[in-house]
Write a protein that holds these residues in place. Structure first.
Motif, PDB file in Angstrom:
ATOM      1  N   MET A   2       0.826  -1.207   0.000  1.00 41.18           N
ATOM      2  CA  MET A   2       0.000   0.000   0.000  1.00 41.18           C
ATOM      3  C   MET A   2       0.860   1.257   0.000  1.00 41.18           C
ATOM      4  N   ALA A   3       0.213   2.395  -0.271  1.00 33.53           N
ATOM      5  CA  ALA A   3       0.933   3.661  -0.411  1.00 33.53           C
ATOM      6  C   ALA A   3       1.727   4.015   0.840  1.00 33.53           C
ATOM      7  N   GLU A   4       1.179   3.769   2.034  1.00 36.15           N
ATOM      8  CA  GLU A   4       1.883   4.075   3.276  1.00 36.15           C
ATOM      9  C   GLU A   4       3.224   3.365   3.339  1.00 36.15           C
ATOM     10  N   THR A   5       3.244   2.093   2.951  1.00 34.29           N
ATOM     11  CA  THR A   5       4.482   1.318   2.964  1.00 34.29           C
ATOM     12  C   THR A   5       5.454   1.812   1.907  1.00 34.29           C
ATOM     13  N   LEU A   6       4.948   2.165   0.733  1.00 39.78           N
ATOM     14  CA  LEU A   6       5.803   2.681  -0.327  1.00 39.78           C
ATOM     15  C   LEU A   6       6.441   4.011   0.087  1.00 39.78           C
ATOM     16  N   ASP A   7       5.683   4.825   0.835  1.00 41.24           N
ATOM     17  CA  ASP A   7       6.189   6.130   1.273  1.00 41.24           C
ATOM     18  C   ASP A   7       7.225   6.012   2.377  1.00 41.24           C
TER      19      ASP A   7
END
Length: 206
Positions: free
Chosen positions: A63-68
């Motif tokens: 998910m985006a949180e992990t990618l960020d």
């Protein structure tokens, strides 16, 4: 829970970009043996959930949180990755307690090559410096390591030939990002001290 002892140097075989996430396909014959849908596998120190399995490969949604918050967003097809399955109950804790929850990212600053080992300097985000101490434990790209020296914005680690050969740390060059997870015990201690030592200032919990 993981231990930071990498089982396998795997490879990203495909990355599918989604609206607010990415789906990774990764090759890892060792970690996929006996694995099933819903199992956890650490990828460069990030705990991911197996979505699908096929011929020594597995897919995982990020998910985006992990990618960020991690370096996984920089991975592409062909990237090498450190892979580890969760520790089995009753197994040996070969490294230290690793949750697979990345606290931040650093970058390789410098590599000093010796005859039998390398001294690597890694940049350290300001918010994590208080958790890193000399001779303490830290996880770098999923590898459990001992801190040699700890500064306000950096730390150093010594890498033996086995670590260099069997993990991505042997491939990283100055400027490359790495995932960092500090010792969770340090964070718990900080939290307890901030609240006066716990319920009842030392009184037992009912």
């Amino acid at each position: 829970m993981f231990t930071g002892i990498v089982e396998e140097l795997g490879e990203v075989t495909a990355v599918e970009k989604l609206d607010d996430a990415s789906r990774f396909r990764l090759r890892g014959p060792v970690v996929t043996e006996g694995a099933k849908h819903g199992d956890s596998i650490a990828v460069n120190g990030v705990c991911l959930t197996v979505v699908d399995l096929e011929e020594n490969e597995f897919t995982a949604d990020v998910m985006a949180e992990t990618l960020d918050r991690s370096s996984l967003g920089a991975l592409a097809a062909g990237s090498r990755v450190n892979l580890e399955r969760p520790m089995a109950l009753g197994g040996r804790l070969g490294g230290h307690i690793v949750q697979g929850h990345v606290d931040g990212t650093g970058h390789i600053v410098e590599r000093k090559v010796s005859e039998n080992w390398e001294l690597v300097t890694v940049s350290l985000p300001a918010g994590l410096a208080r958790y890193v101490v000399e001779k303490g434990s830290i996880t770098v790209d999923g590898v459990s390591l001992t801190v040699v020296d700890a500064g306000p914005d950096f730390f150093t680690i010594s890498l033996i030939p086995t670590t260099l050969a069997l993990t991505t740390l042997g491939l990283k060059q100055p400027g490359d990002p790495v995932n960092l997870e500090v010792d969770v015990l340090a964070k718990y201690v900080e939290r307890l001290l901030a609240h006066g030592g716990g319920p009842g200032a030392g009184e037992p919990v009912a």
